[in-house]
Design an enzyme around this catalytic site. Structure first.
Site, PDB file in Angstrom:
ATOM      1  N   LYS A   1       0.843  -1.215  -0.278  1.00 37.86           N
ATOM      2  CA  LYS A   1       0.081  -0.116   0.167  1.00 37.86           C
ATOM      3  C   LYS A   1       0.629   1.024   0.112  1.00 37.86           C
ATOM      4  CE  LYS A   1      -0.117  -0.815   4.948  1.00 37.86           C
ATOM      5  NZ  LYS A   1      -1.429  -0.912   6.550  1.00 37.86           N
TER       6      LYS A   1
ATOM      7  N   ARG B   1     -11.227  -0.516  15.620  1.00 38.65           N
ATOM      8  CA  ARG B   1     -11.058  -0.189  13.990  1.00 38.65           C
ATOM      9  C   ARG B   1     -11.960  -0.327  12.784  1.00 38.65           C
ATOM     10  NH1 ARG B   1      -4.889   0.254  10.846  1.00 38.65           N
ATOM     11  NH2 ARG B   1      -5.444  -1.508   9.956  1.00 38.65           N
TER      12      ARG B   1
ATOM     13  N   HIS C   1      -6.230  -8.158  12.856  1.00 35.16           N
ATOM     14  CA  HIS C   1      -4.461  -6.970  12.752  1.00 35.16           C
ATOM     15  C   HIS C   1      -4.582  -6.320  14.695  1.00 35.16           C
ATOM     16  CE1 HIS C   1      -2.105  -4.371  10.970  1.00 35.16           C
ATOM     17  NE2 HIS C   1      -2.641  -3.224  11.310  1.00 35.16           N
TER      18      HIS C   1
ATOM     19  N   ARG D   1       1.464 -10.989   6.685  1.00 39.00           N
ATOM     20  CA  ARG D   1       1.265 -10.186   6.006  1.00 39.00           C
ATOM     21  C   ARG D   1       2.456  -9.009   6.013  1.00 39.00           C
ATOM     22  NH1 ARG D   1      -4.055  -9.976   8.560  1.00 39.00           N
ATOM     23  NH2 ARG D   1      -3.168  -8.587  10.011  1.00 39.00           N
TER      24      ARG D   1
ATOM     25  N   TYR E   1      13.862  31.424   5.796  1.00 37.77           N
ATOM     26  CA  TYR E   1      12.881  32.141   6.696  1.00 37.77           C
ATOM     27  C   TYR E   1      13.209  32.208   7.700  1.00 37.77           C
ATOM     28  CZ  TYR E   1      10.947  30.891   1.832  1.00 37.77           C
ATOM     29  OH  TYR E   1       9.879  31.214   0.426  1.00 37.77           O
TER      30      TYR E   1
ATOM     31  N   CYS F   1      13.051  25.330   3.645  1.00 39.67           N
ATOM     32  CA  CYS F   1      12.048  25.456   2.320  1.00 39.67           C
ATOM     33  C   CYS F   1      11.546  24.742   1.507  1.00 39.67           C
ATOM     34  CB  CYS F   1      12.788  26.668   2.062  1.00 39.67           C
ATOM     35  SG  CYS F   1      14.084  27.460   2.012  1.00 39.67           S
ATOM     36  N   MET F   2      10.073  24.720   0.539  1.00 39.27           N
ATOM     37  CA  MET F   2      10.069  23.966  -0.011  1.00 39.27           C
ATOM     38  C   MET F   2      10.918  22.406  -0.950  1.00 39.27           C
ATOM     39  SD  MET F   2       6.733  24.277  -2.628  1.00 39.27           S
ATOM     40  CE  MET F   2       5.332  25.746  -1.451  1.00 39.27           C
ATOM     41  N   ASP F   3      11.237  23.958  -1.053  1.00 38.75           N
ATOM     42  CA  ASP F   3      12.853  22.710  -2.496  1.00 38.75           C
ATOM     43  C   ASP F   3      13.984  22.895  -2.378  1.00 38.75           C
ATOM     44  OD1 ASP F   3       9.778  23.469  -4.097  1.00 38.75           O
ATOM     45  OD2 ASP F   3      10.457  25.070  -4.470  1.00 38.75           O
TER      46      ASP F   3
HETATM   47  C1  LIG Z   1      -0.028  -2.142   6.722  1.00 43.33           C
HETATM   48  C2  LIG Z   1      -1.022  -3.208   7.006  1.00 43.33           C
HETATM   49  C3  LIG Z   1      -0.289  -4.472   7.357  1.00 43.33           C
HETATM   50  C4  LIG Z   1       1.329  -4.469   7.144  1.00 43.33           C
HETATM   51  O1  LIG Z   1       1.680  -3.654   8.805  1.00 43.33           O
HETATM   52  P1  LIG Z   1       3.332  -3.429   8.701  1.00 43.33           P
HETATM   53  O2  LIG Z   1       3.473  -3.709   9.791  1.00 43.33           O
HETATM   54  O3  LIG Z   1       3.860  -2.243   7.428  1.00 43.33           O
HETATM   55  O4  LIG Z   1       3.429  -4.823   8.846  1.00 43.33           O
HETATM   56  C5  LIG Z   1      -0.749  -5.804   7.477  1.00 43.33           C
HETATM   57  N1  LIG Z   1      -1.798  -5.662   7.660  1.00 43.33           N
HETATM   58  C6  LIG Z   1      -2.956  -4.564   7.295  1.00 43.33           C
HETATM   59  C7  LIG Z   1      -4.401  -4.615   7.653  1.00 43.33           C
HETATM   60  C8  LIG Z   1      -2.226  -3.328   7.164  1.00 43.33           C
HETATM   61  O5  LIG Z   1      -3.112  -2.421   7.199  1.00 43.33           O
END
Ligand SMILES: *Cc1c(COP(=O)(O)O)cnc(C)c1O
Length: 397
Positions: free
Chosen positions: A38, A136, A170, A229, A273, A321-323
């Site tokens: 992601k 969540r 999770h 995951r 700045y 700064c920005m850049d």
């Molecule tokens: C982002 C995410 C992960 C990965 O988490 P890490 O700590 O980067 O391994 C796994 N499961 C879910 C649901 C997530 O949102």
């Protein structure tokens, strides 16, 4: 390779391969891997990272939303993809066409997705999300609510238009190993198992049961189940300082910029700045460098960050700064316009990490890598050589 040598990120795909193998070694032969890519693979570039991991044997890919799934499909990711977050139910047909699985996390959402799928004459593959302690999204299974959760999940599994093939939860604090946090993680795992058991007694089984993120995969092998995951570890980052050293990880991202001007300032002359820095006693040699907060080098580094030039640390002077920004190069010899500056990564004996970034900015390494800007070209390294470039600005995908 041809790209703008202003500010650029190098992504070492060999390190990503190495990190994947390091984690894979800890899994049983039957445990599958989901590579969580992601947020543009945590800022590393979703296409090259995912294709590399696909070739390396990653079984699944995890993304946050359907646009990220579309991006992966457009970039030759053929393996199964799970959207970990919300997709508007009316996109059921699109999920089906993309062959992408959707997280289903509440009775309301399940009903809406089922209705949309039926209207559009499609089936959507789903993984059920169980809330065992994050509070969540997810069917609420905390505090002995497993029976209620199992009831709702069983109903969801019978809905037309949905194929519920996976189930997951999770962890909230799998990266903290104090006794209280470890007990919390075990409690989450138990609530997940309790829910599964209740479903099994009703004859409901899932091919894919998964709960471990990176930290869970590192510390709790008994919780790996059918799949883990893996996110942050793939990029060579520790989920928390407590996880440091648990696996031999290699950070994949380095960040470089360029010296654009060097000048001598007399004592007392202000920089940038708000005049938040003034040249100290005897004056200072100050270099302007071609990076700013729009590149993801955050403004909170003002007077606090440091960079590497010719292998030596140079302090950020004045506001970012920005850049552009300025650094104190007093005493570092022979600095010239065009010299390379290391913002992140190693130069000689010294190194700057995303953990260093996070410590200065009061955040976590995850946030720092996600913030590297879209105008920073990603230069991919394989076998120590530049192998490809992704420039989001001049060659949008
Ligand atoms: C982002 C995410 C992960 C990965 O988490 P890490 O700590 O980067 O391994 C796994 N499961 C879910 C649901 C997530 O949102």
């Amino acid at each position: 390779m041809d790209y703008l040598h202003r500010t650029w990120a190098e992504i070492d795909l060999d390190s990503i391969r190495h990190n994947f193998r390091e984690l894979k070694k800890r899994l049983s032969g039957s445990c599958l891997t989901m590579a969580v890519v992601k947020a543009d693979a945590y800022g590393h570039g979703d296409g090259f990272v995912s294709r590399t991991l696909q070739a390396e044997g990653a079984d699944w890919f995890g993304v946050s939303n359907i646009n990220e799934a579309i991006s992966l499909r457009r970039q030759e990711v053929k393996k199964p993809i799970l959207i970990l977050g919300f997709t508007p139910p009316e996109l059921a047909g699109e999920l089906n066409r993309l062959n992408v699985s959707q997280t289903v996390y509440s009775p309301d959402y399940a009903n809406a997705l089922s209705e949309a799928a039926q209207r559009q004459g499609v089936r959507v593959d789903c993984h059920i999300k169980v809330d065992t302690g994050m509070s969540r999204i997810g069917f609420y299974a905390q505090r002995s609510q497993a029976a209620q959760a199992a009831e709702e999940i069983a109903q969801t599994c019978s809905l037309p238009g949905l194929s519920c093939t996976g189930i997951f939860t999770h962890f909230a604090c799998a990266d903290e190993y104090n006794p209280d946090s470890a007990a919390y993680t075990r409690g989450q795992f138990q609530a997940f198992l309790d829910t599964l058991k209740l479903l099994e007694t009703r004859g409901i089984h899932f091919a894919l049961r998964h709960c471990c993120n990176s930290a869970g995969a590192l510390a709790y092998p008994e919780m790996h189940l059918d799949m883990v995951r893996l996110g942050v570890v793939l990029y060579g980052l520790n989920p928390s300082a407590e996880c440091a050293g648990m696996a031999a990880l290699r950070p994949a991202m380095s960040l470089y910029t360029t010296v654009t001007m060097v000048k001598e300032l007399e004592e007392g002359v202000a920089v940038s700045y708000g005049r938040r820095y003034a040249a100290g006693e005897g004056g200072r040699t100050i270099a302007s460098i071609a990076v700013g907060y729009a590149d993801g080098y955050r403004r909170s580094f003002t007077n606090r960050g440091r960079v590497l030039i010719h292998g030596q640390f140079a302090q950020v002077t004045g506001a970012v700064c920005m850049d552009q920004m300025m650094v104190d190069v007093t005493g570092i010899s022979q600095i010239q316009t065009g010299d390379r500056v290391t913002l992140l990564g190693a130069d000689g004996e010294n190194r700057i990490t995303l953990d260093d970034f996070a410590a200065v900015n009061g955040t976590i390494n995850y946030e720092e890598c996600c913030l590297i800007g879209r105008r920073v070209p990603r230069v991919y390294i394989e076998g120590g050589r530049e192998s490809a470039v992704v420039d989001y600005v001049v060659a949008p995908l």
